[in-house]
Design an enzyme around this catalytic site. Structure first.
Site, mmCIF file in Angstrom:
data_model
loop_
_atom_site.group_PDB
_atom_site.id
_atom_site.type_symbol
_atom_site.label_atom_id
_atom_site.label_comp_id
_atom_site.label_asym_id
_atom_site.label_seq_id
_atom_site.Cartn_x
_atom_site.Cartn_y
_atom_site.Cartn_z
ATOM 1 N NE ARG A 57 9.497 -27.101 7.237
ATOM 2 C CZ ARG A 57 10.544 -27.605 6.609
ATOM 3 N NH1 ARG A 57 11.721 -26.999 6.680
ATOM 4 N NH2 ARG A 57 10.432 -28.709 5.909
ATOM 5 C CE LYS A 60 -8.149 -13.459 14.207
ATOM 6 N NZ LYS A 60 -9.618 -13.297 14.272
ATOM 7 C CD GLU A 114 -13.357 -3.007 10.828
ATOM 8 O OE1 GLU A 114 -13.556 -3.264 12.030
ATOM 9 O OE2 GLU A 114 -13.499 -3.847 9.909
ATOM 10 C CE LYS A 167 -6.441 -6.579 15.409
ATOM 11 N NZ LYS A 167 -6.826 -6.808 14.032
ATOM 12 C CD GLU A 184 -11.297 -14.692 17.279
ATOM 13 O OE1 GLU A 184 -10.483 -14.162 16.503
ATOM 14 O OE2 GLU A 184 -12.477 -14.930 16.975
ATOM 15 N NE ARG A 190 -7.086 -11.259 17.030
ATOM 16 C CZ ARG A 190 -5.902 -11.295 16.448
ATOM 17 N NH1 ARG A 190 -4.909 -11.970 16.983
ATOM 18 N NH2 ARG A 190 -5.697 -10.658 15.302
ATOM 19 C CG ASN A 241 -14.837 -11.193 15.170
ATOM 20 O OD1 ASN A 241 -14.063 -10.652 14.370
ATOM 21 N ND2 ASN A 241 -14.591 -12.378 15.704
ATOM 22 C CG HIS A 270 -16.712 -8.045 11.924
ATOM 23 N ND1 HIS A 270 -16.734 -6.862 12.632
ATOM 24 C CD2 HIS A 270 -15.647 -7.943 11.079
ATOM 25 C CE1 HIS A 270 -15.720 -6.098 12.233
ATOM 26 N NE2 HIS A 270 -15.055 -6.717 11.290
ATOM 27 C CG HIS A 299 -19.441 -12.984 6.962
ATOM 28 N ND1 HIS A 299 -20.141 -14.103 6.583
ATOM 29 C CD2 HIS A 299 -18.215 -13.101 6.413
ATOM 30 C CE1 HIS A 299 -19.356 -14.876 5.840
ATOM 31 N NE2 HIS A 299 -18.186 -14.283 5.727
ATOM 32 C CG HIS A 316 -14.679 -5.687 6.007
ATOM 33 N ND1 HIS A 316 -15.291 -6.864 6.386
ATOM 34 C CD2 HIS A 316 -14.029 -5.232 7.108
ATOM 35 C CE1 HIS A 316 -15.009 -7.104 7.655
ATOM 36 N NE2 HIS A 316 -14.239 -6.132 8.117
HETATM 37 N N1 LIG Z 1 -5.869 -9.584 9.213
HETATM 38 C C1 LIG Z 1 -6.833 -8.951 9.856
HETATM 39 O O1 LIG Z 1 -6.851 -8.932 11.099
HETATM 40 C C2 LIG Z 1 -7.866 -8.229 9.079
HETATM 41 C C3 LIG Z 1 -8.738 -7.362 9.726
HETATM 42 C C4 LIG Z 1 -9.653 -6.645 8.960
HETATM 43 C C5 LIG Z 1 -9.688 -6.821 7.587
HETATM 44 N N2 LIG Z 1 -8.826 -7.684 6.985
HETATM 45 C C6 LIG Z 1 -8.828 -7.865 5.534
HETATM 46 O O2 LIG Z 1 -8.451 -6.622 4.941
HETATM 47 C C7 LIG Z 1 -8.974 -6.578 3.612
HETATM 48 C C8 LIG Z 1 -9.557 -5.219 3.368
HETATM 49 O O3 LIG Z 1 -8.534 -4.251 3.537
HETATM 50 P P1 LIG Z 1 -8.635 -2.800 2.872
HETATM 51 O O4 LIG Z 1 -9.948 -2.217 3.167
HETATM 52 O O5 LIG Z 1 -7.418 -2.084 3.241
HETATM 53 O O6 LIG Z 1 -8.712 -3.150 1.320
HETATM 54 P P2 LIG Z 1 -7.651 -3.092 0.124
HETATM 55 O O7 LIG Z 1 -6.319 -3.574 0.526
HETATM 56 O O8 LIG Z 1 -8.319 -3.745 -1.032
HETATM 57 O O9 LIG Z 1 -7.541 -1.522 -0.167
HETATM 58 C C9 LIG Z 1 -8.673 -0.810 -0.619
HETATM 59 C C10 LIG Z 1 -8.378 -0.080 -1.927
HETATM 60 O O10 LIG Z 1 -7.532 1.030 -1.655
HETATM 61 C C11 LIG Z 1 -6.379 1.004 -2.516
HETATM 62 N N3 LIG Z 1 -5.332 1.677 -1.763
HETATM 63 C C12 LIG Z 1 -4.621 1.207 -0.718
HETATM 64 N N4 LIG Z 1 -3.871 2.192 -0.176
HETATM 65 C C13 LIG Z 1 -4.099 3.305 -0.912
HETATM 66 C C14 LIG Z 1 -3.663 4.651 -0.821
HETATM 67 N N5 LIG Z 1 -2.877 5.066 0.179
HETATM 68 N N6 LIG Z 1 -4.102 5.521 -1.750
HETATM 69 C C15 LIG Z 1 -4.975 5.125 -2.726
HETATM 70 N N7 LIG Z 1 -5.456 3.877 -2.830
HETATM 71 C C16 LIG Z 1 -5.026 2.983 -1.926
HETATM 72 C C17 LIG Z 1 -6.197 -0.442 -2.818
HETATM 73 O O11 LIG Z 1 -5.460 -0.620 -4.008
HETATM 74 C C18 LIG Z 1 -7.630 -0.918 -2.951
HETATM 75 O O12 LIG Z 1 -8.113 -0.580 -4.222
HETATM 76 C C19 LIG Z 1 -9.989 -7.689 3.509
HETATM 77 O O13 LIG Z 1 -9.462 -8.711 2.717
HETATM 78 C C20 LIG Z 1 -10.163 -8.165 4.947
HETATM 79 O O14 LIG Z 1 -10.461 -9.547 5.014
HETATM 80 C C21 LIG Z 1 -7.929 -8.381 7.710
HETATM 81 ZN ZN LIG Z 2 -13.501 -5.863 10.062
#
Ligand SMILES: NC(=O)c1ccc[n+]([C@@H]2O[C@H](COP(=O)([O-])OP(=O)(O)OC[C@H]3O[C@@H](n4cnc5c(N)ncnc54)[C@H](O)[C@@H]3O)[C@@H](O)[C@H]2O)c1
Ligand SMILES: [Zn+2]
Length: 366
Positions: free
Chosen positions: A120, A142, A184, A226, A236, A241, A245, A248, A252, A266
């Site tokens: 939990r 999130k 971003e 942020k 939100e 918040r 977006n 986005h 999206h 993304h």
């Molecule tokens: N929670 C939130 O508020 C929020 C906000 C924005 C995005 N997201 C989510 O984040 C995700 C995207 O995140 P991302 O862009 O970090 O993608 P990701 O985690 O897939 O990383 C991108 C790539 O980089 C690689 N990688 C990571 N760190 C590395 C490093 N230091 N050196 C070499 N390779 C490395 C990973 O293995 C992957 O192949 C999506 O799922 C999105 O929905 C969440």
């Molecule tokens: Zn984003």
């Protein structure tokens, strides 16, 4: 070291930012381990950084156990969620233990969600290793996985206890991922900080080339933005918040059209989406045309897409609008849209007609 605080009463937490922080991570983590083994969840591409983290913990007398997942968006799945939860339970995680999420947004979102439901809710630490995760996903609580119905539809709000950001880990990040994360960063300037956008125009190239001071400044500035927004509107509810977006809803639709694949990352979709939000606003006389031009020019300079054609999207407008209708923010045929009165002047408009959006998209160069 720079420290930014996310102020959420008894759930407040610090974000520490410093080049070279990872090899010294145990300074911040050893006291959280309570003399027990710490679980670290990461992905295969992050292994070199995992070794550094584990060495730091070991030197401080803290044993750790790594759970190494396959990289990629597909990892944010029910299957991986259950695998991580089972493994954490096998390791005997207690509610007061801290699990470490070491990786990009995929690892952070998945591990954060797992930690929101194991026993939990157990505690967790974010050590983001992509620029996107360092400036966005690791802060704000999130968490989510993807399902057949769409991205991020199953999840929870679950804040980390601390976020450790070492900009040096970005040295190993593929340049395309770095650029996507940079979108971003720039977004914070576009939302409500015209001075920061101007800073990006002047320093973005240095940041993308790996300049440590530029990287650290941009990360700390983004995280502070942020943290402020999340502190004002954690769930939100007030609309504050939602400003995060920007770009986005358009983005999206482009991601959906690209099948949420590597065809369009993304951050790339967000860049194109911001350009479209500015273009739409300018076309409706809401924002000066020259601001839209400035945004597009900055994406071009940064090697990011500035519209449909640069994003490789040639779908008819109706299909893109259809994707928007399926957006999780859509309700009753309307979607709240982030529009702008200019750089740094984003606002939420709940009355945007999807027909207008379709007409605007229809005349965009393919
Ligand atoms: N929670 C939130 O508020 C929020 C906000 C924005 C995005 N997201 C989510 O984040 C995700 C995207 O995140 P991302 O862009 O970090 O993608 P990701 O985690 O897939 O990383 C991108 C790539 O980089 C690689 N990688 C990571 N760190 C590395 C490093 N230091 N050196 C070499 N390779 C490395 C990973 O293995 C992957 O192949 C999506 O799922 C999105 O929905 C969440
Ligand atoms: Zn984003």
């Amino acid at each position: 070291m720079k420290t930014v605080t996310v102020s959420l009463g008894d759930r407040s937490y610090p974000i520490h930012i410093e080049a070279g922080l990872l090899p010294r991570a145990a300074e911040h983590l050893a006291s959280l381990s309570r003399g027990r083994r710490m679980a670290i969840v990461t992905d295969e591409n992050v292994r070199p950084h995992l070794a550094v983290l584990q060495a730091s913990l070991e030197a401080a007398g803290v044993a750790s156990e790594a759970i190494i997942l396959p990289p990629g968006e597909k990892t944010k799945s029910w299957a991986m969620l259950s695998q991580v939860c089972d493994r954490l339970l096998e390791l005997g995680i207690e509610r007061s233990d801290h699990v470490i999420a070491l990786g990009g947004g995929v690892i952070g979102d998945l591990v954060g969600f797992a930690c929101s439901i194991v026993k939990r809710g157990c505690r967790f630490v974010q050590i983001p290793t992509t620029l996107l995760a360092q400036v966005d996903s690791s802060v704000g609580g999130k968490t989510a996985i993807n399902t057949a119905a769409g991205k991020n539809l199953i999840g929870a709000f679950h804040q980390p206890k601390v976020v450790l950001i070492d900009p040096s880990v970005l040295d190993t990040l593929p340049p395309r991922e770095l650029r996507a994360g940079y979108a971003e960063v720039v977004k914070y300037g576009l939302i409500d900080d015209a001075d920061f956008f101007a800073w990006c125009e002047a320093n973005g190239a240095a940041l993308l080339a790996g300049d440590p001071a530029a990287r650290e400044y941009a990360i700390a500035h983004s995280v502070a933005a942020k943290a402020r927004i999340v502190g004002e509107d954690e769930f939100e509810t007030t609309g504050q918040r939602a400003l995060l977006n920007l770009g986005h809803t358009f983005g999206h639709a482009l991601e959906a059209e690209a099948g949420f694949s590597d065809k369009l990352l993304h951050g790339e979709a967000v860049a194109a989406g911001c350009a479209l939000a500015f273009g739409y606003s300018a076309a409706h006389g809401l924002c000066p045309a020259e601001d839209a031009v400035r945004v597009a020019a900055h994406w071009q300079a940064a090697g990011l897409p500035d519209g449909l054609s640069a994003a490789g999207i040639d779908a008819p407008a109706e299909r893109l609008v259809d994707h928007m209708r399926h957006d999780k923010k859509a309700s009753g045929g309307q979607i709240p849209f982030l529009l702008t009165r200019g750089i740094g002047q984003t606002y939420l408009d709940k009355q945007v007609s999807l027909d207008d959006v379709r007409d605007y998209l229809a005349i965009q160069p393919r």
